[in-house]
Design an enzyme around this catalytic site. Structure first.
Site: not given
Ligand code: HSE
Length: 346
Positions: A17, A102, A155, A212, A215, A230, A327
């Site tokens: 995606a 990936t 980022e 999309g 995961e 995160k 997305g």
């Protein structure tokens, strides 16, 4: 006088995606980006693990890449199609930047960490939208990039292309940050928002996958692993910690059912999956947990795959950023943003 245009040759690893989102941006907005920034971003190779590869040193038309990826033969139908592995392509294809897109592995960080190290070894910059390397090896990879005078961009690992890390690291430089908290997983926020409108959990998850956001294995989203990864990135990048994803106290949303959502609504509240990292004396702590918020709370109004982060500082108080968190195009934009930052720095 128009400034000379600099060509930025990109090796793209992964064409899911985010890779497709990046190619879509180049196909639809490449000319404007070139005019605005005087950087001509060209994909010179795409390498995937199971769907082949394609190499063209003069640049592969992004619309041709997108069209081929829709066909049964995939990238193999394009001129320059190859069957070489990503590491081989990184080692042998002349380029400026490797973009690691990936799948995320939050246990080993591989194969993404090896792709990034191979980029540095070959004298290239590296940009990852893959959260594994940033969650597990941020300090080492930043040090390795600095040692070889290369750029390491990450980022897109938090809040997709919404500039959360750059805001904190650059615009808020000079402030001390003592806490960062908010909504950092688009899939779970989308599911919770859809459940508030009566959709059942499984249908909402299927829709998040179709769009999309999720995961490759959506367990990573609904059990809070993605948000914990995160949180580790935020702790390590912004609070100078060395947390691993497993150090983050973690609870996902899979145990929340329609009755829980309805009970919260009846009390004038909404469930949100909140990630928080904070200084606690000399320590940095991190947690991810579903939390009931009053409907008047700013985070309760954040719906769909939108994310929000509040950065708590000494000199400015709280700064809150709201924007897309998942997305293909939203995350593909983070790659563009890192490429432009790389050339600004140089
Ligand atoms: N699965 C992730 C999410 C993608 O839903 O937020 C963006 O990191």
């Amino acid at each position: 006088m128009t400034p000379p245009v600099t060509v930025c040759r990109v090796i793209l690893i992964g064409f899911g995606a985010v890779g497709r989102g990046f190619a879509t941006i180049l196909a639809q907005h490449g000319e404007r980006l070139r005019r605005q920034s005087a950087i001509d971003i060209r994909i010179v190779a795409v390498a995937t693990h199971s769907r082949g590869a394609v190499i063209d040193p003069s640049g592969i038309a992004p619309d041709a890449l997108l069209a081929a990826s829709e066909q049964p033969g995939g990238l193999a139908a394009l001129p320059g199609a190859a069957t070489r592995a990503p590491l081989d392509i990184i080692r042998t294809t002349p380029a400026d930047v490797v973009v690691e897109a990936t799948w995320t592995d939050l246990v080993t960080g591989e194969p993404a960490i090896s792709h990034i190290r191979a980029a540095f070894a070959a004298g290239m910059h590296a940009i990852t939208v893959n959260k594994g390397p940033a969650a597990l090896a941020l300090r080492a990879l930043r040090d390795e990039a600095a040692a070889c005078g290369r750029f390491f961009g990450f980022e897109g690992t938090v809040m997709a292309g919404t500039p959360s890390l750059r805001l904190a690291l650059e615009a808020l430089e000079g402030c001390a940050i003592h806490q960062v908290s908010g909504i950092v997983n688009g899939t779970t926020n989308f599911i919770l928002s859809q459940m508030e409108h009566g959709m059942d959990y499984a249908a909402a998850l299927a829709e998040a996958q179709r769009l999309g956001f999720a995961e490759a294995d959506p367990t990573g989203d609904v059990e809070g692993f993605d948000a914990a990864g995160k949180a580790a990135i935020l702790a390590n990048a912004l609070l100078d910690a060395t947390l691993r994803p497993e150090d983050v106290a973690r609870q996902g949303i899979s145990q929340l059912g329609a009755a829980d959502v309805a009970a919260a609504a009846a009390a004038g509240e909404r469930w949100r999956l909140i990630a928080r990292v904070w200084r606690d004396g000399d320590q940095v702590r991190a947690a991810v947990a579903p939390t009931r918020l009053p409907q008047s709370h700013p985070l309760a109004g954040v719906t769909g795959a939108t994310n929000a982060l509040t950065i708590s500082t000494d000199l400015l108080g709280d700064v809150t950023l709201i924007g897309p968190g998942a997305g293909g195009v939203a995350t593909g934009f983070a790659v563009v943003s890192d490429i432009l930052a790389l050339y600004r720095r140089r």
